[in-house]
Motif scaffolding. Structure first.
Motif, PDB file in Angstrom:
ATOM      1  N   TYR A  11      23.309 -25.606   8.198  1.00  0.00           N
ATOM      2  CA  TYR A  11      23.565 -24.190   8.710  1.00  0.00           C
ATOM      3  C   TYR A  11      22.461 -22.684   8.136  1.00  0.00           C
ATOM      4  O   TYR A  11      21.640 -21.820   8.579  1.00  0.00           O
ATOM      5  N   GLN A  12      22.710 -22.434   6.837  1.00  0.00           N
ATOM      6  CA  GLN A  12      22.747 -21.571   6.262  1.00  0.00           C
ATOM      7  C   GLN A  12      20.683 -21.873   5.643  1.00  0.00           C
ATOM      8  O   GLN A  12      20.395 -20.193   5.217  1.00  0.00           O
ATOM      9  N   MET A  13      20.352 -22.999   5.986  1.00  0.00           N
ATOM     10  CA  MET A  13      18.908 -22.988   5.133  1.00  0.00           C
ATOM     11  C   MET A  13      18.368 -21.528   6.218  1.00  0.00           C
ATOM     12  O   MET A  13      18.360 -22.297   8.154  1.00  0.00           O
ATOM     13  N   SER A  14      17.538 -20.878   5.744  1.00  0.00           N
ATOM     14  CA  SER A  14      16.862 -20.248   6.955  1.00  0.00           C
ATOM     15  C   SER A  14      15.486 -21.338   6.684  1.00  0.00           C
ATOM     16  O   SER A  14      14.967 -22.243   6.181  1.00  0.00           O
ATOM     17  N   ASP A  15      14.533 -20.345   7.979  1.00  0.00           N
ATOM     18  CA  ASP A  15      13.530 -21.000   8.562  1.00  0.00           C
ATOM     19  C   ASP A  15      12.572 -21.310   7.350  1.00  0.00           C
ATOM     20  O   ASP A  15      11.830 -23.068   7.477  1.00  0.00           O
ATOM     21  N   GLU A  16      12.182 -20.948   6.962  1.00  0.00           N
ATOM     22  CA  GLU A  16      11.048 -20.719   5.453  1.00  0.00           C
ATOM     23  C   GLU A  16      11.519 -21.948   4.292  1.00  0.00           C
ATOM     24  O   GLU A  16      10.960 -22.596   4.082  1.00  0.00           O
ATOM     25  N   GLN A  17      13.326 -21.871   3.942  1.00  0.00           N
ATOM     26  CA  GLN A  17      13.479 -23.204   3.449  1.00  0.00           C
ATOM     27  C   GLN A  17      13.471 -24.349   4.267  1.00  0.00           C
ATOM     28  O   GLN A  17      13.312 -25.403   3.576  1.00  0.00           O
ATOM     29  N   LEU A  18      13.924 -24.498   5.727  1.00  0.00           N
ATOM     30  CA  LEU A  18      13.600 -25.741   6.076  1.00  0.00           C
ATOM     31  C   LEU A  18      12.281 -26.136   6.413  1.00  0.00           C
ATOM     32  O   LEU A  18      11.718 -27.224   5.833  1.00  0.00           O
ATOM     33  N   ILE A  19      10.919 -25.064   6.211  1.00  0.00           N
ATOM     34  CA  ILE A  19       9.709 -25.429   6.223  1.00  0.00           C
ATOM     35  C   ILE A  19       9.022 -25.993   4.456  1.00  0.00           C
ATOM     36  O   ILE A  19       9.029 -27.156   4.764  1.00  0.00           O
ATOM     37  N   LEU A  20      10.163 -25.603   4.016  1.00  0.00           N
ATOM     38  CA  LEU A  20       9.453 -26.262   2.560  1.00  0.00           C
ATOM     39  C   LEU A  20      10.071 -27.813   2.313  1.00  0.00           C
ATOM     40  O   LEU A  20       9.746 -28.408   1.918  1.00  0.00           O
ATOM     41  N   ALA A  21      11.089 -27.786   2.887  1.00  0.00           N
ATOM     42  CA  ALA A  21      11.912 -28.880   3.101  1.00  0.00           C
ATOM     43  C   ALA A  21      11.539 -29.879   4.160  1.00  0.00           C
ATOM     44  O   ALA A  21      10.921 -31.164   2.943  1.00  0.00           O
ATOM     45  N   ILE A  22      10.638 -29.166   4.519  1.00  0.00           N
ATOM     46  CA  ILE A  22       9.969 -30.640   6.182  1.00  0.00           C
ATOM     47  C   ILE A  22       8.323 -30.708   4.973  1.00  0.00           C
ATOM     48  O   ILE A  22       8.189 -32.450   4.662  1.00  0.00           O
TER      49      ILE A  22
END
Ligand SMILES: [Zn+2]
Lengths: 193, 213
Positions: A11-22
């Motif tokens: 929930y706390q991951m930012s969009d940018e962090q999510l994109i990096l994870a992807i």
């Protein structure tokens, strides 16, 4: 216990962090981005004047396009406004096909303003219909700026980014749109009083 | 006297995103200047009208709609096998990877232009059989046919590479809404629609042709 913490982390991951994870291979994290934004993108498209089917199609396509082009989003660029860009660019194709003839003549719209002293409140649906008729008369770019700013409440720098405009140009475009709306509203305002 | 409030400052004030100092200046100017005050009140009236009950979203679809939408998107994206992505990674610089399929489609359009009206306009006997998008039921098929034609008749990979590069840049611009982005899009054509029609084998060919330069 663990899943609860995991959920909160996600929930706390930012969009940018999510994109990096992807990009690191956790591809299903994209589902979280879809969950975050599908309602807003759909609502934006409806407010741009598309019907349910059109808005539903474009919403779906927007996320598919975004996923396929995820690698092309620059690091400093905001994912959210990028999504709006993709949605708006696709919506444009629908408008091109559409004739402008369905516009309601201004005279048929009746009074448009909310008069605080009026004892009979105008029905919400009616008001909405009138507002939509007014928005329909705006040039596409102006409508886009107004909808993003007023209904989606995006900050101006994101509106500018999403519309491919410079910051001050976005504000000038917004100003023009608001002046036009005020001009169309003006006569009916005085009719009431 | 020229008013110190230009359009952007007026909008900043209206939207409450002025610096505190600037806001005070605007306020005191509005008190002195009837013209600006009238304009501000006009704009604020519109703003109020739109922030009122009419601003509510149009009819919301049922909750099941969102689950279904998310499912369809998932199946078209991250639930797809990662096979292609991995293979591209071997052949293409990372930046070109995700845009390759789209770029390949745009390449077709670029080449169509190059041959039909651009610098490579040939004499009649060498007209390449670039397939018209209008004439084929599937853009994907047109794309594939054209790339094959390019392969067989041109043997011009350097040019193709350059075209691909600029097409890719334009595609990016187009996706991000920057200026010039509309250049290569016919009115109702979606690159991605066409690519959906390709079968695996065709996709392989496109990748091979687009990336094999
Ligand atoms: Zn003034």
């Amino acid at each position: 216990m663990k899943s609860q913490r995991e959920g909160r982390d996600l929930y706390q991951m930012s969009d940018e962090q999510l994109i990096l994870a992807i990009e690191r291979g956790e591809r299903d994290k994209f589902g979280l981005l879809v969950e975050s934004y599908q309602r807003r993108i759909y609502r934006f498209l409806r407010n741009m004047g598309l019907d349910h089917d059109e808005a539903a199609d474009i919403t779906q396509n927007t996320f598919i396009l975004a996923y396929k082009n995820l690698g092309s989003i620059q690091r400093n660029k905001c994912f959210r406004s990028w999504l709006f860009t993709i949605a708006a660019n696709q919506a444009r194709n629908y408008f091109r096909k559409r004739s402008r003839q369905r516009q309601v003549p201004l005279d048929d719209l009746g009074p448009l303003a909310v008069d605080e002293n009026q004892s009979l409140p105008v029905e919400r649906g009616q008001l909405r219909e009138r507002l939509e008729a007014l928005l329909d008369r705006l040039p596409l770019k102006q409508r886009q700026v107004v909808v993003m700013r007023v209904f989606e409440q995006l900050p101006f720098d994101e509106v500018a980014l999403a519309c491919g405009l410079g910051l001050s140009n976005a504000k000038v475009t917004y100003h023009r749109a608001m002046k036009k709306l005020a001009g169309w509203l003006g006569p009916s305002l005085s009719e009431i009083s | 006297m020229k008013c110190p409030i230009d359009e952007t400052l007026m909008i900043d004030y209206l939207e409450g995103c002025c610096e505190p100092g600037a806001a005070a200046q605007v306020r005191s100017h509005l008190e002195q200047c009837p013209a600006c005050r009238r304009e501000y009140e006009e704009l604020a009236g519109v703003r109020r009208m739109m922030a009122g009950p009419a601003a509510g979203p149009p009819d919301e679809p049922p909750e099941s709609f969102w689950a279904e939408n998310a499912r369809v998107v998932a199946e078209a994206t991250y639930l797809q096998p990662a096979r292609l992505e991995r293979r591209w990674a071997l052949r293409l610089p990372r930046a070109a990877m995700t845009g390759t399929l789209a770029a390949a489609a745009v390449l077709l359009l670029t080449l169509t232009w190059l041959f039909e009206s651009g610098p490579f306009s040939p004499g009649p006997e060498t007209v390449p059989a670039v397939v018209s998008l209008e004439d084929t039921p599937s853009v994907g098929q047109a794309l594939q046919d054209s790339l094959w034609m390019l392969w067989r008749e041109m043997q011009e990979f350097e040019m193709a590479a350059k075209a691909l590069e600029s097409a890719y840049a334009l595609q990016l611009e187009s996706d991000s809404g920057a200026a010039g982005g509309e250049l290569l899009y016919p009115s109702d054509y979606t690159v991605y629609d066409g690519l959906q029609d390709l079968n695996d084998e065709q996709v392989d060919q496109v990748i091979f042709l687009a990336a094999g330069y």
